[in-house]
Structures are given as structure tokens and as C-alpha cells.
Design an enzyme around this catalytic site. Structure first.
Site, short mmCIF file in Angstrom:
data_model
loop_
_atom_site.label_atom_id
_atom_site.label_comp_id
_atom_site.label_asym_id
_atom_site.label_seq_id
_atom_site.Cartn_x
_atom_site.Cartn_y
_atom_site.Cartn_z
N GLU A 270 0.96 -1.10 -0.36
CA GLU A 270 -0.48 -0.26 -0.15
C GLU A 270 1.01 0.80 -0.14
OE1 GLU A 270 -4.22 -0.30 1.83
OE2 GLU A 270 -2.76 0.20 3.45
N GLU B 142 2.60 1.77 -2.91
CA GLU B 142 0.95 2.06 -4.24
C GLU B 142 1.03 3.86 -4.14
OE1 GLU B 142 -2.51 0.15 -3.47
OE2 GLU B 142 -4.05 1.09 -5.42
N CYS C 211 -8.82 -2.49 2.62
CA CYS C 211 -9.00 -3.95 4.45
C CYS C 211 -10.15 -3.96 4.46
CB CYS C 211 -7.56 -3.52 5.00
SG CYS C 211 -6.39 -1.76 5.22
N SER D 232 -6.95 1.98 -2.61
CA SER D 232 -6.27 1.02 -2.96
C SER D 232 -6.87 -0.65 -3.61
CB SER D 232 -5.95 0.56 -1.78
OG SER D 232 -4.43 -0.27 -1.71
N LYS E 78 -15.83 -10.09 6.94
CA LYS E 78 -14.75 -11.18 6.94
C LYS E 78 -15.41 -12.75 6.35
CE LYS E 78 -11.03 -8.03 7.22
NZ LYS E 78 -10.52 -7.95 5.99
N GLU F 236 -16.35 -11.47 3.01
CA GLU F 236 -15.22 -10.89 1.68
C GLU F 236 -14.45 -12.60 1.22
OE1 GLU F 236 -11.59 -9.40 3.83
OE2 GLU F 236 -11.32 -7.93 2.14
N GLU G 44 -13.05 -12.92 -6.79
CA GLU G 44 -12.41 -11.91 -6.53
C GLU G 44 -11.01 -13.07 -5.84
OE1 GLU G 44 -14.74 -10.28 -5.61
OE2 GLU G 44 -15.19 -8.54 -6.70
N CYS H 69 -12.05 -2.15 13.88
CA CYS H 69 -11.45 -3.17 14.17
C CYS H 69 -11.54 -3.05 15.39
CB CYS H 69 -10.40 -3.90 13.62
SG CYS H 69 -10.22 -3.88 11.33
#
Ligand code: SF4
Ligand code: SF4
Ligand code: FES
Length: 576
Positions: A279, A282, A299, A319, A358, A361, A366, A504
Site C-alpha cells: 500500500e 502504491e 482492508c 487501494s 470478513k 469477503e 475475486e 476493528c
């Protein structure tokens, strides 16, 4: 202005502008609540907080009644107690009788109220609800039969998360909480954050259970079962296990996971370090080459789905880095499989996360390699504690162990991901080093710490480069900042977004009903780890150095792009 009021025949201090509930709470007088939510405008809907006005005998709702000078209040008169008991009995009149099997058994506000008001029989019999379980979401299960219509979930979804996936449908006795057209949650705009679960007083909202699959995998001898745990988990489980809130149980947890039967134990903070490497590279690339700014972290899967649905114009700002969970999943079924002589399909990859999103996710299309999912199952912190209890692990009587290596060593920067502002602080540390060839003098960035919904700072990265950064948690706060950017705000170059308020550490998969003190202890514990440990930057993690040398090449390399980066797209139809 301060004045006194009389409560239960004793004088107490009150402050003008407070509600009666605020005053009573500040003076240590407990009044039960159900629909009330701290910091939000009261609705007065459930009436469980009634107290009696001594002079008139009138019952008033403490949560919505402003405190007035000279008030005389009784909080536990027979009238009050009887009234509260009747409310509880009415709520129970059509409630299922399955407390023994309910995931919220012993952690249910309705059950507690029934106990407090000595409800020992079903005096009032209402028509039983015939609503069906909503199992359509990848993350959230709704059981409308257990709903008591307090509307806390609706308010958090609307006012804190700005998602509005659910609302009160119909009127009167037909009222229920549901999505548009009362279809499954998977057809709604729900971002799977789980904040509705955190506020639900009953078992009407829970996470999608991955327990049976995991138990099956652990018993299945052909599979190598690996587990990873997110940075916050080691400091969030203590209170659920009867230990001091915020205590860091990292080593003990590693040992417990092996006792449960996991073949390999990895630390997601390692891939948090990897995220920082990718990151920060990037970010520098975008700044140097005129790429899309502000760059926004990716994230948090709740935030990513929100962007896909509600702010698709910001997708180029996201990102391209996968989250630490998904980076670990991808590495386990590639690099680790290769060095361990395992076929990816023979690995069962479990993660323990503070987050219900999560689960969503992990099953995104993907997040697969050649049709094989990188992550097979996700446990929330709560489910993990249940796993520890199921396997009878005595956490007081177990020798700490290290995580497995490689993929098990972390810097304290990786650990910071647990707290709001942690990703930003870790990324700045590495970006600074990459651009200056030397470390920051002071790693700590105080304006980015704490649980405030929006934090900003200016960071002097090099002599010529100052960047503006923002850290937002709670999607309503993210929405506010996005609006400012759309309206031309130009001073922000990098934004960290976490869907859950506070990040989190207070994610939708964390222990329910934790008090604010416990939350503060968890946050403190993370910063304490950062203070006392020697490797404070991701780029100095020896395993990060090795994985680039032996496998990935360099940040943003072809291999990194293949395994660690992804892309997102606008969601026209809401699915999953
Ligand atoms: S999980 Fe989050 S977005 Fe979905 S209904 Fe609950 S609060 Fe709303
Ligand atoms: S689902 Fe839970 S939080 Fe939502 S209204 Fe029902 S009981 Fe309240
Ligand atoms: S808590 Fe006061 S009316 Fe519901």
C-alpha cells in the site's frame, strides 16, 4: 447549570439539558433500557425505562424526559416495577421459548429483564410469530421471531453506518424489521458490518455460523487445517474468558489453537505488514506519477462494499491491495502450499476475525485462485471463544507458544491495524522510510489515535512533500468526508476508512455488551505492544524481507499483483 432533584427520597445533582436517564446513570441509579441508544435522540418506544413522578403518580420514560429542577422521582415504586414487569411479559408473550438453544443464551437483555422482574410464567399469551429465518446473507442471520422491535438495529444501520438496509415494515401488531420488499438481506444494501448484531438485545441478529464446517475440517484427517488470526483478536478475547479486559493473550492463543487441532497457526499481522509494503508503494507511485488521489484503504470489506454500492465514483481511489485476511489466504494456498508440498485443494484455511463482513469477503469471487477459494471459513471473535470453550481449553493453564513460520512473525506496525488510525500510522512509517532512506524520529502520530469518527493530520514526509491524511471510522463519517472531497476538498491525499466506529477493535464480530472501559483497555493494549516491541515498522519484519527475497520480488511486482491485489466494481444489483 446544576441543580438538585429528589430521587427515591434522596437529593441528587442534576445538570440542565440532561435527560432524567443521564442524571440517574451519572448518580449510579440503574434504570433498565431497551430502545435507548447512548448518544442518539431518544424515541421513547419501549417504555421499559419508566419511573414514577412522586407527586402525580404519573409514569414517565426516563430516557426521553428532560430533567427539571425540583423533580421528585421514584425509580422502584411498586407501580414502576409492575409496569416494567408487564412490558417484559408482553415482549415475551410471542417470543420463542428456545433460550436453551439460542446463541445469546446468558447474554440476552430480554432474558436478564425477565430474571430481574421475576417473570416465572407466561401470564400473557400472544400470537406466535411465524416469520422465517433469513439465511440469505453471507454474514448475518436474522431471526425475526426473536425481534422485540426496539429498532436499535435500524438506527445503527441508518445513523451510524448510513446504509439503511433495514427498516420497520408494516404497522401495529404486524410490524417487523425487514429489508425493502421484505426480501432476504442479500438483496439489500447491507454491507455485512454486523453493527446491528452488536446492538441487538436478543438473538434476533447473529453471525452466519461457520462452526460445523470447521469442526468437520478439524476432524477430517486428509486436510491440512491452517488458521490465521487478525491483529485485534489477541487483545479482545480476554474479557469473554473471564480474564482482565485487554490482556494480550497472543502466545496462549497460539498454543490453544494447536490444542484445538489446527495444523498451522499464522498471524494476520504478518500480512498486515505485507499490506503496508504494497500500500505504501502504491501511495508513493500515485503521488509521484499523478495517479488518483486521495488513495483510500481497502482492508475493510464493509467499507469496500459500501463504496461499490453508494460511492462507485471513488472506486478508482481505492487501494488495489487485498485485505490482510485475503493476502494471507492467497499466500497460504500458493507460497506456503509450495514450500510444504501441499496441494491448495488439500488445505482448509480458517481465519479468526473481529468482523462479520470478513465472512462475506472470504467468499467474493475475486478472492479465488483457479476456482479455489483462498479462505474457506471465518470465525468471529465470539465464535472463537466458543471454540476454545468447546474444546475445554484452560487458558489459565497453558504455556505460550509462537505462531508458525513463515507467515507468523510481525512488526508492531502490523498489530496497529486493530485500532482506528493504525493502518495509516503503519503506512506512513514505511512510506517515510522509502522516501527518505531513514526512519521517522518519532513513530507515534497522536492526532491519528483515539476513537473520534474523523481525524486528520498533515505529515511532512520529505522536505518537499507534505501530505494530508484522514482517518474515518463509522460509514456516516466516511460519507461526510467523501462529500467534502466531491465538493472540492483537495488537502487530503490518503484516507483510512473502517466501517465500524473505532475500527476493528470494536468490529461487528467482537464480544457483545463489552463496556467502554474494556474497549479502551483493548486499544491501550495494542499501543503498549507497539511501545515495548523492537520492530516497529513493517519493512524491518525479517519474514517480510525474506518473502520479497524468496518469492514476491518487490512490492507491486507481477507476482504481488497476481496474488495480493484485486479490483472492485460498481454494484448495480445488490447481491450477496
Ligand atoms: S450488517 Fe451493517 S449494513 Fe447490514 S443490516 Fe446490519 S448494520 Fe446494516
Ligand atoms: S432485530 Fe434486534 S435490534 Fe433489531 S429491532 Fe429486533 S430486537 Fe431490536
Ligand atoms: S429505553 Fe426508554 S423508552 Fe425505551
Amino acid at each position: 447549570m446544576n441543580f438538585t432533584i429528589e430521587v427515591n427520597n434522596q437529593k441528587i445533582e442534576a445538570v440542565k439539558g440532561e435527560t432524567l436517564l443521564d442524571t440517574l446513570t451519572a448518580n449510579g441509579i440503574k434504570v433498565p433500557t431497551l430502545c435507548h441508544m447512548k448518544g442518539m435522540i431518544p424515541t421513547g418506544a419501549c417504555r421499559i425505562c419508566v419511573v414514577e413522578q412522586k407527586l402525580t403518580g404519573k409514569l414517565i420514560t426516563a430516557c426521553s424526559y428532560p430533567v427539571e429542577e425540583g423533580m421528585q422521582i421514584l425509580t422502584n415504586s411498586p407501580k414502576v416495577t409492575e409496569s416494567r414487569k408487564t412490558i417484559v411479559e408482553l415482549l415475551l408473550s410471542n417470543h420463542p421459548d428456545d433460550c436453551l438453544y439460542c446463541s445469546r443464551n446468558k447474554n440476552c437483555e430480554l432474558q436478564d429483564l425477565a430474571e430481574t422482574y421475576h417473570v416465572r410464567e407466561r401470564r400473557i399469551r400472544g400470537k406466535k410469530n411465524t416469520h422465517h429465518l433469513d439465511l440469505s446473507s453471507a454474514s448475518i442471520v436474522r431471526d425475526p421471531a426473536k425481534c422485540i422491535l426496539c429498532a436499535r438495529c435500524v438506527r445503527v444501520c441508518d445513523e451510524i453506518m448510513n446504509v439503511n438496509a433495514i427498516d420497520i415494515l408494516y404497522r401495529g401488531s404486524k410490524s417487523e424489521i425487514g429489508t425493502t420488499f421484505n426480501k432476504g438481506l442479500n438483496t439489500s444494501s447491507c454491507v455485512n458490518c454486523g453493527q446491528c448484531i452488536m446492538v441487538c438485545p436478543t438473538g434476533a441478529l447473529t453471525e452466519k455460523d461457520h462452526f460445523p464446517e470447521i469442526l468437520e475440517a478439524l476432524a477430517h484427517t486428509n486436510k491440512t487445517v491452517v488458521v490465521q488470526y487478525a491483529p485485534s483478536i489477541t487483545v479482545s478475547i480476554a474479557e469473554e474468558l473471564g480474564l482482565k479486559a485487554g490482556e494480550d493473550l497472543n502466545g496462549i492463543m497460539n498454543a490453544a489453537l494447536r490444542k484445538i487441532g489446527f495444523d498451522y497457526v499464522f498471524d494476520t499481522s504478518f500480512t498486515a505488514d505485507l499490506t503496508i509494503m504494497e500500500e505504501s508503494a502504491e501511495l508513493i507511485h500515485r503521488i509521484v506519477n499523478g495517479g488518483t488521489l486521495p488513495m483510500i484503504t481497502s482492508c475493510c470489506p464493509g467499507w469496500v462494499k459500501y463504496a461499490e454500492e453508494f460511492a462507485p465514483e471513488f472506486i478508482p481511489n481505492l487501494s488495489s491491495c487485498k485485505s490482510p485476511q485475503q493476502m494471507m489466504g492467497a499466500l497460504v494456498k500458493s507460497h506456503f502450499a509450495e514450500i510444504s508440498n501441499l496441494k491448495p485443494e488439500d488445505i482448509y484455511s480458517v481465519s479468526i476475525m473481529p468482523c462479520t463482513a470478513k465472512k462475506f469477503e472470504g467468499q467474493r469471487k475475486e478472492m479465488t485462485q483457479k476456482g479455489i477459494s483462498d479462505i474457506d471459513a471465518v470465525l468471529t471473535t465470539r465464535e472463537f471463544v466458543k471454540l476454545i470453550q468447546l474444546f475445554g481449553i484452560d487458558m489459565n493453564n497453558i504455556e505460550p507458544q509462537l505462531a508458525d513460520s513463515p507467515l507468523g512473525i510481525r512488526s508492531s506496525a502490523g498489530k496497529l491495524f486493530a485500532n482506528s488510525g493504525g493502518v495509516m500510522e503503519a503506512a506512513i512509517r514505511t512510506a517515510y522510510f522509502k522516501l527518505n532512506g531513514k526512519e521517522m524520529v518519532n513513530f507515534k502520530i497522536p492526532p491519528l489515535r483515539g476513537t473520534k469518527g474523523c481525524k486528520t493530520a498533515k505529515i511532512q514526509i520529505t522536505e518537499k512533500l507534505e501530505i494530508g491524511v484522514a482517518v474515518v471510522s463509522g460509514l456516516s463519517n466516511a460519507e461526510e468526508l467523501l462529500k467534502e472531497i466531491k465538493n472540492g476538498r483537495k488537502d487530503i491525499h490518503f484516507i483510512e476508512v473502517m466501517a465500524c466506529p473505532g475500527g476493528c477493535i470494536s468490529g461487528g464480530g467482537q464480544p457483545i455488551n463489552s463496556n467502554e472501559e474494556a474497549l479502551k483497555e483493548r486499544i491501550k493494549s495494542i499501543y503498549k505492544i507497539d511501545e515495548k516491541e523492537p520492530i516497529k515498522v513493517s519493512h524491518k519484519n525479517p519474514e517480510i524481507i525474506d518473502i520479497y527475497k524468496d518469492f514476491l520480488g518487490e512490492p507491486l511486482s507481477h507476482k504481488s499483483h497476481d496474488l495480493l491485489h484485486t479490483s472492485y466494481a460498481k454494484r448495480d444489483d445488490v447481491i450477496l
